[in-house]
Scaffold this motif. Structure first.
Motif, PDB file in Angstrom:
ATOM      1  N   VAL A 130     -13.792   2.285  -2.309  1.00  0.00           N
ATOM      2  CA  VAL A 130     -12.774   3.438  -2.396  1.00  0.00           C
ATOM      3  C   VAL A 130     -12.989   4.080  -3.758  1.00  0.00           C
ATOM      4  CG1 VAL A 130     -11.181   1.945  -1.039  1.00  0.00           C
ATOM      5  CG2 VAL A 130     -10.783   1.833  -3.461  1.00  0.00           C
ATOM      6  N   ASP A 131     -12.382   5.281  -3.846  1.00  0.00           N
ATOM      7  CA  ASP A 131     -12.245   6.165  -4.847  1.00  0.00           C
ATOM      8  C   ASP A 131     -11.092   5.676  -5.943  1.00  0.00           C
ATOM      9  OD1 ASP A 131     -10.210   7.151  -3.454  1.00  0.00           O
ATOM     10  OD2 ASP A 131     -11.133   9.342  -3.338  1.00  0.00           O
ATOM     11  N   ALA A 132     -11.074   6.303  -6.930  1.00  0.00           N
ATOM     12  CA  ALA A 132      -9.920   5.684  -7.776  1.00  0.00           C
ATOM     13  C   ALA A 132      -8.529   6.070  -7.414  1.00  0.00           C
ATOM     14  CB  ALA A 132     -10.121   6.274  -9.297  1.00  0.00           C
ATOM     15  N   GLU A 133      -8.416   7.066  -6.628  1.00  0.00           N
ATOM     16  CA  GLU A 133      -6.997   7.616  -6.006  1.00  0.00           C
ATOM     17  C   GLU A 133      -6.525   6.639  -5.196  1.00  0.00           C
ATOM     18  OE1 GLU A 133      -9.874  10.346  -6.290  1.00  0.00           O
ATOM     19  OE2 GLU A 133      -8.978  10.415  -8.282  1.00  0.00           O
ATOM     20  N   THR A 134      -7.370   6.278  -4.319  1.00  0.00           N
ATOM     21  CA  THR A 134      -7.138   5.304  -3.259  1.00  0.00           C
ATOM     22  C   THR A 134      -6.646   3.884  -4.072  1.00  0.00           C
ATOM     23  OG1 THR A 134      -8.448   6.436  -1.852  1.00  0.00           O
ATOM     24  CG2 THR A 134      -7.768   4.207  -0.941  1.00  0.00           C
TER      25      THR A 134
ATOM     26  N   PHE B 135     -11.540   8.752  -0.339  1.00  0.00           N
ATOM     27  CA  PHE B 135     -12.669   7.961   0.153  1.00  0.00           C
ATOM     28  C   PHE B 135     -12.397   6.542   0.154  1.00  0.00           C
ATOM     29  CE2 PHE B 135     -16.607   5.677  -1.673  1.00  0.00           C
ATOM     30  CZ  PHE B 135     -17.342   6.063  -0.533  1.00  0.00           C
ATOM     31  N   PHE B 136     -12.917   6.106   1.237  1.00  0.00           N
ATOM     32  CA  PHE B 136     -12.940   4.495   1.571  1.00  0.00           C
ATOM     33  C   PHE B 136     -13.790   4.305   2.545  1.00  0.00           C
ATOM     34  CE2 PHE B 136     -10.442   5.587   5.122  1.00  0.00           C
ATOM     35  CZ  PHE B 136      -9.493   6.372   4.676  1.00  0.00           C
TER      36      PHE B 136
ATOM     37  N   VAL C  48       0.783  -1.156  -0.092  1.00  0.00           N
ATOM     38  CA  VAL C  48      -0.045  -0.061  -0.087  1.00  0.00           C
ATOM     39  C   VAL C  48       0.933   1.283  -0.034  1.00  0.00           C
ATOM     40  CG1 VAL C  48      -1.683   1.262   1.375  1.00  0.00           C
ATOM     41  CG2 VAL C  48      -1.746  -1.113   1.230  1.00  0.00           C
TER      42      VAL C  48
ATOM     43  N   TYR D  65       5.844   1.318   9.399  1.00  0.00           N
ATOM     44  CA  TYR D  65       5.066   0.480   8.300  1.00  0.00           C
ATOM     45  C   TYR D  65       5.052  -0.954   8.797  1.00  0.00           C
ATOM     46  CZ  TYR D  65       3.750  -0.973   3.388  1.00  0.00           C
ATOM     47  OH  TYR D  65       3.016  -1.394   2.517  1.00  0.00           O
TER      48      TYR D  65
END
Lengths: 103, 656
Positions: A67-71, B497-498, A25, B252
């Motif tokens: 989630v959105d595209a950026e995420t 957004f998540f 990630v 991390y």
């Protein structure tokens, strides 16, 4: 037709019905990373994309996450094979590309 | 360990219930204390800490229900609220409620709580749903592995409640061995140990936990350590910075180690006994994720839920009945007569009854006009919440909200704002960045009509669909334009957004009833005092001669907007309480032309938020942000009203 071997891509590039294993990630900020971890999006987890529009929706373990595209772009995945029996309602592409099986 | 719960302790045993959103914390709280907090199938609805006192097993327990907490390394304000409670109060027991279906991603918090030095018990909830999903959870094995008391539960059905009580009262089997915590790798352990050794301050969490949180880059904790540790800070800062370096930095590795351990425990404790059977609810839930299904369903929800039920039934039938029959025909004449008979002084009579009296106006507006509208809205909202529909809607509209600087998560406060802007302003806490909270607060203050306004506007413009459409279009345009502009002005990055999408469940009537009543009680506690205060303010204003002065000033604004002077009363009331003003408009409606009603409705919808919402804005966002928002809202509302009146005049609709 070239075989797609161990393809590392992002969740944003997956197609509905495909599964992949999260390898990293790569969030620019630590906070975003931690939140995705908290939702179960940790390296090693297997995700299955349900739909890509208007948001990316996928299952990870027994959780459904949007989630959105950026995420979706910061979640790096190793593509696995398509599930053998997709749940009804998945959009199937007309000619599934051959792909080697990964574990 | 920062605390020991001695058996001879005379005070109440303090218990904090923690866990992710939507795992059943509030249900457990309700079962343990007999009190009810709003429980819903939406992540993040408990924004304030609920507390309850109960006796069992010969001891008194003080139970606190905390907001959703994913991880001790917090991100949202509500998570910080939960952590702050743990740090400030150091409870005797921390009850971690987890979802049996998602143990692997819930257990890392269990480890963090143990590391922090709390006495932890784990409640593995939703065993019924796990069984339905073909999973079998071995609770004893989990207790063994975790080294903690573990109780299996299906709390909604009441299963497991007794087990939790027993453990808290000191019964239940003692788990063998020390509680399980992750071993961090060779790169992490020395840094953590070095940082831990430097800590002298009191944090309410163990030094080990504080060190791990700092190494993960938790800003609040780092700030706290900076203030506490003074001379040792440079060395601490060096360690923290070091932890962020390298291709696989320590910050991390820490969460990854916890997640890896959680996965191994979950793999041992949970067995698949049957293949997953997609239920009807699951299939329907998946369908609702699709725009082609989701958006038509939204249209149906808006039409039947808001327009027909809240607008037609709530603001129409119920208001009509309560207002005309109960107040205007029966109660008010009787109150006027009774008070006139009891009190000699004209001045004191006017405080209680007649045109602006506390009883005849304040109470009447609260009970007859606002209550039915807000009540019906809360019923609809509770249905949407309990079913799990709202998160599905949030992911559908995420793209639409992006230009406003908001993410799909902001849908929930915005939608709740259609019920009560004050409550919705409180709920913006669930948004992650300050920028998103400020933008949502602004849009709530400007362009989201609360249910009282919405109901009254619908009632006033009912039977004139063109006028209603004009009002809707004007408000939507202003909402979008102001939102887009604000997103450009307020600095900061777009909110990512998540969102966790919970399973679609049939709404339970008990939940709907409890949720609606809990909200109504909250609303009435907030509303009624302000209503009565507003009545007193108006009485004082008339008595001192201030009221007519303000009214004549507002009258000039009204004539500028092409409205009759009596609408200024509506604006003044709207200033004191937005819904109060809307209710005033309802009274005036029969005497106004359609175009005047459109202008008045638009202006009033956009006009400054009510007193209660303003107070909450100051409290939640701070005075400068609140002042900035109000400064933006006031001219925008008037300009929009003026613009609409010009457009209507140009279209030849003046006096229509």
């Amino acid at each position: 037709m070239p075989m797609r071997g161990r393809v590392v891509t992002t969740l944003a590039a997956m197609r509905p019905g495909e599964t992949g294993e999260i390898v990293a990630v790569e969030s620019p900020d630590q906070a975003g990373c931690r939140r995705l971890f908290a939702l179960g999006l940790v390296p090693g987890a297997v995700v299955a994309l349900v739909q890509a529009f208007p948001s990316f929706v996928f299952t990870v373990g027994r959780t459904t996450v949007a989630v959105d595209a950026e995420t979706a772009r910061i979640i790096k995945v190793l593509l696995l094979s398509r599930p053998r029996s997709p749940r009804p309602g998945f959009r199937q592409t007309s000619s599934p590309r051959p792909r080697s099986r990964e574990t | 360990m920062p605390h020991v719960a001695g058996p001879a302790r005379p005070a109440a045993v303090r218990v904090a219930i923690v866990g992710c959103p939507n795992v059943g914390k509030s249900v457990l709280f309700g079962r343990l204390t007999g009190r009810y907090v709003s429980v819903s199938n939406y992540p993040g609805t408990t924004v304030e800490v609920a507390r309850g006192l109960r006796r069992w097993g010969g001891r008194t327990f003080e139970v606190a229900d905390t907001p959703g907490l994913y991880s001790l390394a917090c991100l949202t304000e509500e998570e910080r609220a939960a952590r702050r409670l743990l740090m400030d109060e150091v409870p005797d027991w921390v009850v971690h409620v987890v979802d049996a279906k998602n143990l692997d991603r819930m257990l890392p918090l269990t480890f963090s709580l143990v590391e922090a030095g709390f006495r932890v018990m784990v409640v593995v909830n939703m065993l019924d749903e796990a069984r339905a999903a073909g999973l079998e959870v071995d609770v004893d094995l989990l207790a063994d592995r975790l080294g903690l008391p573990v109780v299996g539960a299906s709390l909604v059905r009441g299963e497991g409640e007794a087990g939790v009580r027993e453990v808290l009262a000191g019964g239940g089997a003692r788990p063998p061995g020390p509680p399980l915590v992750p071993d961090y790798d060779r790169a992490t352990e020395p840094v953590a140990a070095a940082l831990e050794a430097l800590l002298r301050g009191w944090y309410g969490l163990s030094p080990r936990s504080v060190a791990l949180l700092c190494l993960q880059g938790d800003p609040e904790m780092i700030e706290l350590v900076r203030r506490e540790e003074g001379p040792r800070w440079p060395e601490i800062r060096r360690l923290i910075e070091e932890a962020g370096r390298g291709p696989r930095p320590v910050r991390y590795r820490i969460p990854l180690a916890a997640h890896a351990l959680a996965r191994s425990v979950a793999a041992a404790g949970v067995r698949r006994i049957a293949p997953p059977q997609p239920s009807a609810g699951q299939l329907l839930g998946d369908l609702l994720l699709r725009p082609l299904v989701g958006l038509p369903v939204l249209a149906l929800v808006v039409y039947f839920g808001l327009y027909r039920f809240v607008g037609g039934f709530g603001a129409g039938t119920l208001v009509e009945t309560l207002d005309r029959v109960l107040f205007l025909d029966l109660l008010n004449p009787w109150l006027d007569r009774t008070v006139d008979g009891l009190i000699r002084s004209e001045v004191w009579r006017d405080l209680l009854v007649h045109e602006y009296g506390i009883l005849t106006l304040g109470l009447r507006y609260a009970v007859a006009i606002v209550l039915p509208v807000v009540g019906t809205f809360f019923v609809v909202f509770a249905l949407l919440e309990d079913s799990g529909y709202l998160p599905r809607l949030a992911l559908l509209v995420d793209r639409l909200l992006k230009p406003l600087g908001l993410s799909g998560r902001a849908l929930i406060p915005l939608a709740l704002g259609l019920g009560c802007g004050t409550m919705a302003t409180l709920v913006t806490r669930t948004l992650e960045t300050r920028r998103e909270r400020v933008l949502a607060t602004f849009l709530l203050a400007l362009g989201i009509p609360c249910s009282a306004q919405l109901g009254v506007v619908m009632g006033v413009l009912a039977g004139r669909p063109l006028a209603l459409a004009a009002w809707g279009a004007a408000v939507t345009v202003v909402f979008t334009a102001a939102g887009t502009l604000a997103a450009r002005i307020v600095p900061g990055r777009a909110a990512p957004f998540f969102l966790e999408v919970p399973p679609l469940r049939p709404p339970r009537p008990v939940n709907i009833w409890r949720k609606t009543t809990a909200r109504m009680v909250w609303y009435f506690r907030e509303v009624l005092p302000v209503f009565l205060a507003a009545s007193i303010a108006i009485w004082l204003g008339r008595l001192t001669g201030l009221f007519p002065v303000i009214l004549s000033g507002l009258g000039r604004v009204c004539s500028w907007l092409g409205l009759p002077a009596e609408v200024s009363v509506v604006f003044l009331f709207g200033f004191l309480r937005r819904d109060y003003g809307a209710a005033g408009l309802y009274d005036l409606a029969p005497g106004l032309s359609t175009s005047a009603l459109i202008v008045a409705s638009v202006t009033l919808t956009l006009f400054v938020p009510c007193l209660a919402q303003t107070v909450l804005m100051v409290r939640e966002r701070g005075l400068p942000a609140a002042v900035a928002i109000l400064t933006a809202v006031f001219p925008t509302a008037l300009a929009a009203g003026w613009f609409v009146s010009r457009v209507l005049a140009m279209a030849g609709a003046a006096g229509w």
